[in-house]
Design a protein around this motif. Structure first.
Motif, mmCIF file in Angstrom:
data_model
loop_
_atom_site.group_PDB
_atom_site.id
_atom_site.type_symbol
_atom_site.label_atom_id
_atom_site.label_comp_id
_atom_site.label_asym_id
_atom_site.label_seq_id
_atom_site.Cartn_x
_atom_site.Cartn_y
_atom_site.Cartn_z
ATOM 1 N N TRP A 137 56.435 3.423 -55.406
ATOM 2 C CA TRP A 137 56.922 3.561 -54.032
ATOM 3 C C TRP A 137 57.198 2.239 -53.316
ATOM 4 N N HIS A 179 51.732 -1.651 -45.440
ATOM 5 C CA HIS A 179 50.901 -0.863 -46.358
ATOM 6 C C HIS A 179 50.247 -1.845 -47.329
ATOM 7 N N MET A 183 47.899 -3.264 -50.319
ATOM 8 C CA MET A 183 47.709 -2.773 -51.694
ATOM 9 C C MET A 183 46.713 -3.634 -52.458
ATOM 10 N N ARG A 213 45.061 12.253 -41.797
ATOM 11 C CA ARG A 213 44.238 11.060 -41.978
ATOM 12 C C ARG A 213 42.806 11.387 -41.560
HETATM 13 C C1 LIG Z 1 42.645 -3.646 -48.958
HETATM 14 C C2 LIG Z 1 43.439 -2.347 -49.090
HETATM 15 C C3 LIG Z 1 43.915 -1.990 -50.330
HETATM 16 C C4 LIG Z 1 44.713 -0.840 -50.475
HETATM 17 N N1 LIG Z 1 45.283 -0.575 -51.694
HETATM 18 C C5 LIG Z 1 46.209 0.399 -51.796
HETATM 19 C C6 LIG Z 1 46.982 0.531 -52.986
HETATM 20 O O1 LIG Z 1 46.856 -0.238 -53.954
HETATM 21 N N2 LIG Z 1 47.907 1.536 -53.028
HETATM 22 C C7 LIG Z 1 48.118 2.383 -51.986
HETATM 23 O O2 LIG Z 1 48.994 3.248 -52.084
HETATM 24 N N3 LIG Z 1 47.408 2.270 -50.830
HETATM 25 C C8 LIG Z 1 46.474 1.282 -50.702
HETATM 26 N N4 LIG Z 1 45.793 1.106 -49.513
HETATM 27 C C9 LIG Z 1 46.023 1.996 -48.367
HETATM 28 C C10 LIG Z 1 44.804 2.873 -48.115
HETATM 29 O O3 LIG Z 1 44.733 3.883 -49.084
HETATM 30 C C11 LIG Z 1 44.909 3.453 -46.685
HETATM 31 O O4 LIG Z 1 44.809 2.401 -45.759
HETATM 32 C C12 LIG Z 1 43.787 4.476 -46.408
HETATM 33 O O5 LIG Z 1 43.968 5.613 -47.222
HETATM 34 C C13 LIG Z 1 43.773 4.904 -44.964
HETATM 35 O O6 LIG Z 1 45.031 5.406 -44.594
HETATM 36 P P1 LIG Z 1 45.796 4.836 -43.303
HETATM 37 O O7 LIG Z 1 46.030 3.360 -43.546
HETATM 38 O O8 LIG Z 1 47.097 5.600 -43.239
HETATM 39 O O9 LIG Z 1 44.902 5.039 -42.144
HETATM 40 C C14 LIG Z 1 44.971 -0.007 -49.352
HETATM 41 C C15 LIG Z 1 44.443 -0.379 -48.099
HETATM 42 C C16 LIG Z 1 43.706 -1.539 -47.960
HETATM 43 C C17 LIG Z 1 43.207 -1.934 -46.599
#
Ligand SMILES: Cc1cc2nc3c(=O)[nH]c(=O)nc-3n(C[C@H](O)[C@H](O)[C@H](O)COP(=O)(O)O)c2cc1C
Length: 202
Positions: A85, A133, A135, A183
């Motif tokens: 994505w 976003h 990752m 969420r």
């Molecule tokens: C340090 C960090 C690493 C994350 N890694 C990934 C990732 O590799 N892939 C992904 O799709 N989302 C990733 N996320 C997004 C989280 O899954 C997401 O922030 C969480 O589910 C809460 O959802 P929201 O940000 O919509 O509130 C990451 C978020 C953070 C802060």
């Protein structure tokens, strides 16, 4: 105008928080609107003015616009899941930090300060209707190699950056469902308590 407010994505807060916090979420599709060099300057300025332990400012960022070779190189460093994505984002960032102080002592708070700075960038972005976003799914060894990251620095995360927008229908089926999901969060009592360790920490 803020367009991030897909209704089921607004945080269901128990207490009032600023709309920039309540309306932020992590999309996997973005608007076609370009993220300009000026936009990037504003986002990076928010990073620049973050607090850091001993004002060390240990954060280091590499960014790339879609269509550039650097963008393709960044894509190749992402996990297989994120590669499904992240190419929807007009800008990708690799975020890292400097591990030691000039004295050679470990800076134990460098990762903290990178996170704090990215938090600032997230709020600045939200005020511009731009979503970040974050990752963890990035092969840091590959990123170090492909971007000649010098010794003493560590790439911690990648970030997809784009204006809110686009349609979840553009996503592969496996991701469509999570794009619709509500969420959720643990309650405050699970992570905080007055005067003692939170007991309700499951
Ligand atoms: C340090 C960090 C690493 C994350 N890694 C990934 C990732 O590799 N892939 C992904 O799709 N989302 C990733 N996320 C997004 C989280 O899954 C997401 O922030 C969480 O589910 C809460 O959802 P929201 O940000 O919509 O509130 C990451 C978020 C953070 C802060």
């Amino acid at each position: 105008m803020i367009t991030s407010t897909l209704e089921n994505k607004i945080a269901d807060t128990r207490y009032d928080v600023h709309p920039l916090i309540a309306q932020r979420w992590s999309p996997r599709v973005f608007s076609d609107k370009e993220v300009t060099g000026e936009d990037m300057n504003q986002l990076l300025e928010a990073v620049r003015w973050s607090a850091s332990s001993r004002n060390e400012q240990p954060w280091r960022l590499i960014y790339a616009h879609r269509g550039s070779k650097a963008y393709e190189r960044m894509m190749s460093c992402l996990s297989e899941f994120n590669r499904k994505w992240a190419g929807n984002a007009p800008v990708l960032i690799l975020a890292g930090y400097k591990e030691k102080f000039e004295s050679g002592k470990d800076n134990f708070h460098a990762l903290h300060d990178l996170g704090l700075a990215l938090g600032n960038m997230t709020v600045q972005a939200q005020s511009m209707d731009i979503a970040l976003h974050h990752m963890a799914g990035v092969d840091w060894k590959k990123a170090h190699e492909k971007f000649d990251v010098p010794a003493g620095y560590h790439i911690a995360t990648a970030i997809a950056v784009g204006y809110y927008g686009g349609s979840a229908e553009e996503l592969p089926e496996s991701l469509y469902e999570s794009a619709q999901a509500e969420r959720t969060r643990i309650p405050q009592a699970s992570f905080s308590a007055e005067g003692k360790w939170p007991e309700d920490n499951n």
